[in-house]
Design an enzyme around this catalytic site. Sequence first.
Site, PDB file in Angstrom:
ATOM      1  N   ASP A   1       0.812  -1.224   0.000  1.00  0.00           N
ATOM      2  CA  ASP A   1       0.000   0.000   0.000  1.00  0.00           C
ATOM      3  C   ASP A   1       0.841   1.268   0.000  1.00  0.00           C
ATOM      4  O   ASP A   1       0.438   2.293   0.549  1.00  0.00           O
ATOM      5  CB  ASP A   1      -0.967   0.034   1.208  1.00  0.00           C
ATOM      6  CG  ASP A   1      -1.831  -1.195   1.261  1.00  0.00           C
ATOM      7  OD1 ASP A   1      -2.323  -1.589   0.194  1.00  0.00           O
ATOM      8  OD2 ASP A   1      -1.986  -1.776   2.337  1.00  0.00           O
TER       9      ASP A   1
ATOM     10  N   LYS B   1       2.091   1.899  -5.219  1.00  0.00           N
ATOM     11  CA  LYS B   1       2.767   1.353  -6.417  1.00  0.00           C
ATOM     12  C   LYS B   1       1.942   1.551  -7.678  1.00  0.00           C
ATOM     13  O   LYS B   1       2.486   1.777  -8.751  1.00  0.00           O
ATOM     14  CB  LYS B   1       3.040  -0.149  -6.240  1.00  0.00           C
ATOM     15  CG  LYS B   1       4.044  -0.461  -5.158  1.00  0.00           C
ATOM     16  CD  LYS B   1       4.208  -1.951  -4.976  1.00  0.00           C
ATOM     17  CE  LYS B   1       2.987  -2.645  -4.423  1.00  0.00           C
ATOM     18  NZ  LYS B   1       2.587  -2.272  -3.073  1.00  0.00           N
TER      19      LYS B   1
ATOM     20  N   LYS C   1      -0.060   3.996  -8.512  1.00  0.00           N
ATOM     21  CA  LYS C   1       0.090   5.345  -9.052  1.00  0.00           C
ATOM     22  C   LYS C   1       1.454   5.500  -9.716  1.00  0.00           C
ATOM     23  O   LYS C   1       1.568   6.079 -10.800  1.00  0.00           O
ATOM     24  CB  LYS C   1      -0.084   6.394  -7.935  1.00  0.00           C
ATOM     25  CG  LYS C   1       0.155   7.762  -8.504  1.00  0.00           C
ATOM     26  CD  LYS C   1       0.076   8.917  -7.572  1.00  0.00           C
ATOM     27  CE  LYS C   1       0.721  10.094  -8.323  1.00  0.00           C
ATOM     28  NZ  LYS C   1       0.596  11.354  -7.696  1.00  0.00           N
TER      29      LYS C   1
ATOM     30  N   GLY D   1      -4.546  -4.407  -4.334  1.00  0.00           N
ATOM     31  CA  GLY D   1      -5.533  -3.451  -4.808  1.00  0.00           C
ATOM     32  C   GLY D   1      -4.792  -2.184  -5.173  1.00  0.00           C
ATOM     33  O   GLY D   1      -4.218  -1.533  -4.308  1.00  0.00           O
ATOM     34  N   HIS D   2      -4.725  -1.894  -6.449  1.00  0.00           N
ATOM     35  CA  HIS D   2      -3.989  -0.707  -6.880  1.00  0.00           C
ATOM     36  C   HIS D   2      -4.975   0.384  -7.285  1.00  0.00           C
ATOM     37  O   HIS D   2      -5.805   0.183  -8.157  1.00  0.00           O
ATOM     38  CB  HIS D   2      -3.057  -1.081  -8.045  1.00  0.00           C
ATOM     39  CG  HIS D   2      -1.939  -1.999  -7.607  1.00  0.00           C
ATOM     40  ND1 HIS D   2      -1.171  -2.721  -8.468  1.00  0.00           N
ATOM     41  CD2 HIS D   2      -1.478  -2.270  -6.369  1.00  0.00           C
ATOM     42  CE1 HIS D   2      -0.284  -3.420  -7.776  1.00  0.00           C
ATOM     43  NE2 HIS D   2      -0.452  -3.168  -6.498  1.00  0.00           N
TER      44      HIS D   2
ATOM     45  N   GLN E   1       1.991  -6.076  -3.102  1.00  0.00           N
ATOM     46  CA  GLN E   1       2.325  -6.153  -1.670  1.00  0.00           C
ATOM     47  C   GLN E   1       3.636  -5.404  -1.392  1.00  0.00           C
ATOM     48  O   GLN E   1       3.997  -4.532  -2.158  1.00  0.00           O
ATOM     49  CB  GLN E   1       2.407  -7.611  -1.176  1.00  0.00           C
ATOM     50  CG  GLN E   1       1.047  -8.310  -1.119  1.00  0.00           C
ATOM     51  CD  GLN E   1       0.599  -8.867  -2.445  1.00  0.00           C
ATOM     52  OE1 GLN E   1       1.349  -9.529  -3.134  1.00  0.00           O
ATOM     53  NE2 GLN E   1      -0.637  -8.628  -2.804  1.00  0.00           N
TER      54      GLN E   1
ATOM     55  N   THR F   1       2.710 -12.514   3.238  1.00  0.00           N
ATOM     56  CA  THR F   1       1.932 -13.142   2.177  1.00  0.00           C
ATOM     57  C   THR F   1       2.714 -14.369   1.687  1.00  0.00           C
ATOM     58  O   THR F   1       3.759 -14.717   2.241  1.00  0.00           O
ATOM     59  CB  THR F   1       1.589 -12.133   1.058  1.00  0.00           C
ATOM     60  OG1 THR F   1       0.625 -12.741   0.184  1.00  0.00           O
ATOM     61  CG2 THR F   1       2.809 -11.685   0.262  1.00  0.00           C
TER      62      THR F   1
ATOM     63  N   THR G   1      -8.669  -3.495  -1.226  1.00  0.00           N
ATOM     64  CA  THR G   1      -9.287  -4.794  -1.489  1.00  0.00           C
ATOM     65  C   THR G   1     -10.343  -5.132  -0.449  1.00  0.00           C
ATOM     66  O   THR G   1     -11.424  -5.607  -0.783  1.00  0.00           O
ATOM     67  CB  THR G   1      -8.185  -5.888  -1.495  1.00  0.00           C
ATOM     68  OG1 THR G   1      -7.209  -5.490  -2.442  1.00  0.00           O
ATOM     69  CG2 THR G   1      -8.729  -7.248  -1.868  1.00  0.00           C
TER      70      THR G   1
ATOM     71  N   ASP H   1       1.931  14.832   0.833  1.00  0.00           N
ATOM     72  CA  ASP H   1       0.904  15.819   1.205  1.00  0.00           C
ATOM     73  C   ASP H   1       0.198  15.463   2.508  1.00  0.00           C
ATOM     74  O   ASP H   1      -0.237  16.344   3.247  1.00  0.00           O
ATOM     75  CB  ASP H   1      -0.133  15.940   0.076  1.00  0.00           C
ATOM     76  CG  ASP H   1      -0.739  14.587  -0.266  1.00  0.00           C
ATOM     77  OD1 ASP H   1       0.051  13.651  -0.532  1.00  0.00           O
ATOM     78  OD2 ASP H   1      -1.974  14.449  -0.249  1.00  0.00           O
TER      79      ASP H   1
ATOM     80  N   GLY I   1      -0.143  13.719  -3.976  1.00  0.00           N
ATOM     81  CA  GLY I   1      -1.597  13.755  -4.138  1.00  0.00           C
ATOM     82  C   GLY I   1      -1.992  12.557  -4.968  1.00  0.00           C
ATOM     83  O   GLY I   1      -1.142  11.946  -5.623  1.00  0.00           O
TER      84      GLY I   1
HETATM   85  P1  IMP Z   1      -2.758 -12.709   1.970  1.00  0.00           P
HETATM   86  O1  IMP Z   1      -1.800 -12.213   0.962  1.00  0.00           O
HETATM   87  O2  IMP Z   1      -4.204 -12.453   1.614  1.00  0.00           O
HETATM   88  O3  IMP Z   1      -2.516 -14.151   2.335  1.00  0.00           O
HETATM   89  O4  IMP Z   1      -2.530 -11.882   3.338  1.00  0.00           O
HETATM   90  C1  IMP Z   1      -1.334 -11.988   4.086  1.00  0.00           C
HETATM   91  C2  IMP Z   1      -0.946 -10.637   4.688  1.00  0.00           C
HETATM   92  O5  IMP Z   1      -0.568  -9.754   3.644  1.00  0.00           O
HETATM   93  C3  IMP Z   1      -2.086  -9.937   5.430  1.00  0.00           C
HETATM   94  O6  IMP Z   1      -1.530  -9.195   6.492  1.00  0.00           O
HETATM   95  C4  IMP Z   1      -2.650  -8.981   4.383  1.00  0.00           C
HETATM   96  O7  IMP Z   1      -3.300  -7.873   4.964  1.00  0.00           O
HETATM   97  C5  IMP Z   1      -1.370  -8.568   3.681  1.00  0.00           C
HETATM   98  N1  IMP Z   1      -1.578  -8.146   2.286  1.00  0.00           N
HETATM   99  C6  IMP Z   1      -1.850  -8.933   1.226  1.00  0.00           C
HETATM  100  N2  IMP Z   1      -1.959  -8.207   0.112  1.00  0.00           N
HETATM  101  C7  IMP Z   1      -1.730  -6.932   0.465  1.00  0.00           C
HETATM  102  C8  IMP Z   1      -1.660  -5.708  -0.270  1.00  0.00           C
HETATM  103  O8  IMP Z   1      -1.811  -5.645  -1.494  1.00  0.00           O
HETATM  104  N3  IMP Z   1      -1.401  -4.590   0.455  1.00  0.00           N
HETATM  105  C9  IMP Z   1      -1.164  -4.628   1.795  1.00  0.00           C
HETATM  106  N4  IMP Z   1      -1.216  -5.745   2.519  1.00  0.00           N
HETATM  107  C10 IMP Z   1      -1.488  -6.892   1.858  1.00  0.00           C
END
Ligand code: IMP
Length: 417
Positions: free
Chosen positions: A13, A16, A18, A40-41, A218, A233, A294, A327, A408
């Site tokens: 988060d 990336k 942007k 989730g981008h 991630q 993850t 997400t 910002d 921003g």
């Molecule tokens: P999983 O990837 O769904 O198995 O989640 C494992 C860990 O990675 C959890 O703490 C999720 O919140 C975190 N996580 C997975 N994908 C993202 C992402 O795109 N952004 C931030 N945290 C993520």
Amino acid sequence: MSGTVVIGSQFGDEGKGKITDFLAEAADIVVRYQGGNNAGHTIVINEKTFKLNNLPSGVIQGKKVMIAAGVVLDPRNLEKEINAFEQEIDMIIDPRTHIIMPWHCVLDSAMEEASKNSIGTTKRGIGPCYADKALRKGIRFEDLINENRLKEKINEIFPEKNRALELVYSTPMNMTAEEIFNQYNELGKKFSKYLGDVSFEISNALDDGEKVLFEGAQGTFLDNDFGTYPFVTSSHPISGGVATGAGISINRIEKIIGVIKAYTTRVGEGPFPTELQGNMAELIRKQGNEYGTTTGRPRRVGLLDLPMMRTSVRFNGFTEWALTKLDVLRKIPLSIATSYKIGNKKIQFFPYSSDSLEKAEIEYKDFKPFDFEPENIVSYDDFPKEVKNYLEFIEKETKVPIKIISFGPDRKDTVLK
Ligand code: IMP
């Protein structure tokens, strides 16, 4: 040779999407190489917001995009994403890409609910799908688009998965093998046009002098090996993941851009040394709109952590930083974590063990609050001195130059340094 990779340097988060969108303008191809729809981008262009889960962010610029072998793909989610996207998509998907099946999602949720130490996963079936890949029990994109093979594989795997779910978690599947086959076979037929050997195509494109941008998902400290295990993850968000995920040699990467948020956030459980609580956390969360793309979960919020960033540089070999969300920190009294003290020992890096992290005392350096009007910033020189001090301190301490600064959500709120 011109391969560039965009990596999340913290817990994900960092923005990336942007930065990838910003860089995609100069790229010919944009590739996703790990993770799945746990990502989730969010990209904002002229106040229009796009939220992407599987599609590489280059689709917004109308670039050729690729989903490589290291990704785990939920075709039901991809279908929704493609349907919501109004433009034509020029895409290939590698035959080796593993497919997230309904039993992966059921198992992910069941495990989270049953565990006393849940990880806080996105419940998208990511871990179980990667586990089946390692167990050699997976279904790949090449199987999804082959009707007979898909039927055979589902008939072989389903009874075992369903029985295990029922016996261990008392949550049998709410779909039959036949229903799953019908749904996935339909999707396979729809998506067969996307089949392409991503490793081969990237290699050829690079030989022809094309520019390939690899979009990480991630973040570094969610890496399955080098993150805060087990709160990680199941893939490899660090830069080495590009080679294994996309099927290219590491020497094809020229630039490794680390995306660093001006502070730190984390969703899900796990260690977070500089985490803030109370009003300050709430203020940054609100100003930064720190809610998961997400899952909508509020993100945990903390200060920038240099021991973490130095370690991130070690894992990834960043050639430059892209710093985001500057910002958000306007008018906030700021500190940066500079080192940890564990017992009598001062350490400059993130310890490998969570036990040491729990004992760590954090040393901070304070900064004067800064302010600026985003609409007045056209170049780096327009930032006030206090902002420059903050940024130059990060450069000095991490030994990596900041080259892109985002202040921003919109594409226009970006300058080069
Ligand atoms: P999983 O990837 O769904 O198995 O989640 C494992 C860990 O990675 C959890 O703490 C999720 O919140 C975190 N996580 C997975 N994908 C993202 C992402 O795109 N952004 C931030 N945290 C993520």
